[in-house]
Write an enzyme that holds these catalytic residues in place. Structure first.
Site, PDB file in Angstrom:
ATOM      1  N   ASP A  86     -50.940  30.813 -67.993  1.00  0.00           N
ATOM      2  CA  ASP A  86     -50.569  31.808 -68.985  1.00  0.00           C
ATOM      3  C   ASP A  86     -49.623  31.062 -69.921  1.00  0.00           C
ATOM      4  O   ASP A  86     -48.763  30.295 -69.461  1.00  0.00           O
ATOM      5  CB  ASP A  86     -49.824  32.961 -68.301  1.00  0.00           C
ATOM      6  CG  ASP A  86     -49.466  34.066 -69.272  1.00  0.00           C
ATOM      7  OD1 ASP A  86     -49.994  35.176 -69.111  1.00  0.00           O
ATOM      8  OD2 ASP A  86     -48.653  33.820 -70.195  1.00  0.00           O
ATOM      9  N   THR A 116     -55.568  34.283 -71.945  1.00  0.00           N
ATOM     10  CA  THR A 116     -56.528  35.377 -71.759  1.00  0.00           C
ATOM     11  C   THR A 116     -57.959  34.936 -72.004  1.00  0.00           C
ATOM     12  O   THR A 116     -58.884  35.362 -71.315  1.00  0.00           O
ATOM     13  CB  THR A 116     -56.185  36.530 -72.735  1.00  0.00           C
ATOM     14  OG1 THR A 116     -54.855  36.937 -72.479  1.00  0.00           O
ATOM     15  CG2 THR A 116     -57.110  37.706 -72.572  1.00  0.00           C
TER      16      THR A 116
HETATM   17  N1  ASP Z   1     -50.333  36.154 -71.855  1.00  0.00           N
HETATM   18  C1  ASP Z   1     -51.471  35.517 -72.474  1.00  0.00           C
HETATM   19  C2  ASP Z   1     -51.083  34.092 -72.798  1.00  0.00           C
HETATM   20  O1  ASP Z   1     -50.441  33.850 -73.783  1.00  0.00           O
HETATM   21  C3  ASP Z   1     -51.870  36.262 -73.686  1.00  0.00           C
HETATM   22  C4  ASP Z   1     -53.030  35.646 -74.440  1.00  0.00           C
HETATM   23  O2  ASP Z   1     -53.685  34.731 -74.007  1.00  0.00           O
HETATM   24  O3  ASP Z   1     -53.333  36.143 -75.520  1.00  0.00           O
HETATM   25  O4  ASP Z   1     -51.405  33.213 -72.023  1.00  0.00           O
END
Ligand code: ASP
Length: 342
Positions: free
Chosen positions: A59, A15
């Site tokens: 991700d 993210t």
């Molecule tokens: N789905 C994202 C990831 O782990 C969530 C985050 O970055 O906090 O890549």
């Protein structure tokens, strides 16, 4: 810290690296060549920053041993040129990657600080800016030419954690991580207060990087009503080399004959069996109840107070140490190698 201090930022995805397209509202990976434009505060650092982005930002649900090797290679080839490293990573599997790297990198003597965020960097309320800024400060912190945090750690929401003691506990709060069985390495307020008693001392021997990661491991989470067929489906995986048993309380599991027999059979086949508790705090004590003692008799090793993330990545790491005998691998599972168990 001085402008001769150099920190390499390794961007893997997550993210933190997403920005919202103002027209479509969709999140897409951010061009890290423009990091300084997005976070102009970084220009105020008396520290030289370089960025290395992995070929394809991911991700973190899609990150596994293959990406760990990519990160290891970047760290290995830049190890002598930088004072510290900041790894930007999705929070979902950050505790796994950071734990894995804490084992796969032997003799670490420099800060390798993971961070990420719950909100993308260009959102007004983002937690990403503070996380990156302080992670860089920690990675570049030296006293008398010695790094203050010469180990793999996670910085998130004002707290610095030992990587292999950390687990993600919230999908909502900015305070997404906890280190249930080990003190914080530092707390960031007006000043960054380092808990030097809790920080590894570093190691002056040459860095060794393990890249031949053994992935033939599995885990079974015990639950009331677990059926023999469920356990056997995992136990009979061809080539299985290690199995984590996630048990109740202080390491207890039902005393079903079939379970003890299956475990004995796996142990005789040379599969390394490790007992990790489903509880957040406390530790496995297989001698406390008969429900734990039968596991001990079947050859299951105590995972002590290791997190699940630390136990499974340590198992992969030890299995990859080809120079060790099976008995040595088992012995090291219960020995504190990187501060992962008390
Ligand atoms: N789905 C994202 C990831 O782990 C969530 C985050 O970055 O906090 O890549």
């Amino acid at each position: 810290m001085s402008n001769s201090t150099k920190v390499l930022i390794i961007y893997t995805g997550g993210t933190i690296g997403m920005v919202e397209d103002p027209e479509t509202g969709l999140l897409h990976a951010f061009d890290f060549d423009h990091l300084l434009e997005e976070i102009p505060e970084l220009n105020k650092f008396d520290i030289q920053l370089d960025v290395h982005a992995l070929e394809k930002p991911l991700d973190s649900s899609n990150i596994g041993p293959q990406s760990w090797v990519e990160m290891l290679e970047v760290i290995e080839s830049n190890y002598e040129s930088y004072h510290g490293f900041v790894v930007l990573h999705g929070s979902d599997t950050m505790a796994y990657t950071a734990s894995a790297l804490s084992f796969l990198l032997e003799n670490v003597n420099k800060p390798i600080i993971f961070t990420g965020s719950q909100l993308p960097i260009n959102k007004i309320r983002t937690d990403g800016k503070e996380n990156i800024i302080t992670a860089i400060e920690v990675a570049g912190a030296y006293e008398n030419d010695k790094p203050v945090v010469p180990e793999v750690a996670i910085y998130f929401e004002y707290s610095l954690y030992r990587a292999n003691r950390t687990t993600k506990v919230s999908a909502e709060n900015f305070e997404a991580f906890q280190s249930p069985n080990y003190p914080l390495l530092a707390e960031a307020g007006v000043h960054i207060k380092y808990n030097s008693f809790a920080i590894n001392k570093g190691n002056s021997e040459k860095l060794v990087v393990r890249k031949n990661i053994v992935e033939q491991v599995a885990s079974v989470r015990i639950f009331p009503g677990i059926q023999k067929e469920v356990f056997q489906a995992v136990a009979n995986i061809p080539n299985l080399k290690g199995l984590i048993l996630e048990t109740y309380g202080s390491g207890n599991a039902p005393t079903f004959n079939w379970l003890t027999e299956e475990l004995l059979r796996l142990n005789e086949k040379g599969v390394i069996l490790v007992n990790v508790t489903q509880c957040n705090t406390g530790k496995v004590m297989q001698g406390k109840y008969e429900t734990g003692a039968h596991l001990e008799r079947a050859g299951v090793l105590s995972g002590e107070d290791m997190t699940y993330e630390a136990a499974i990545t340590k198992l992969m790491y030890l299995l990859s140490c080809e120079e060790l005998s099976l008995e040595e691998k088992k012995k090291y599972m219960g020995i504190n190698l990187r501060g992962e168990l008390s």
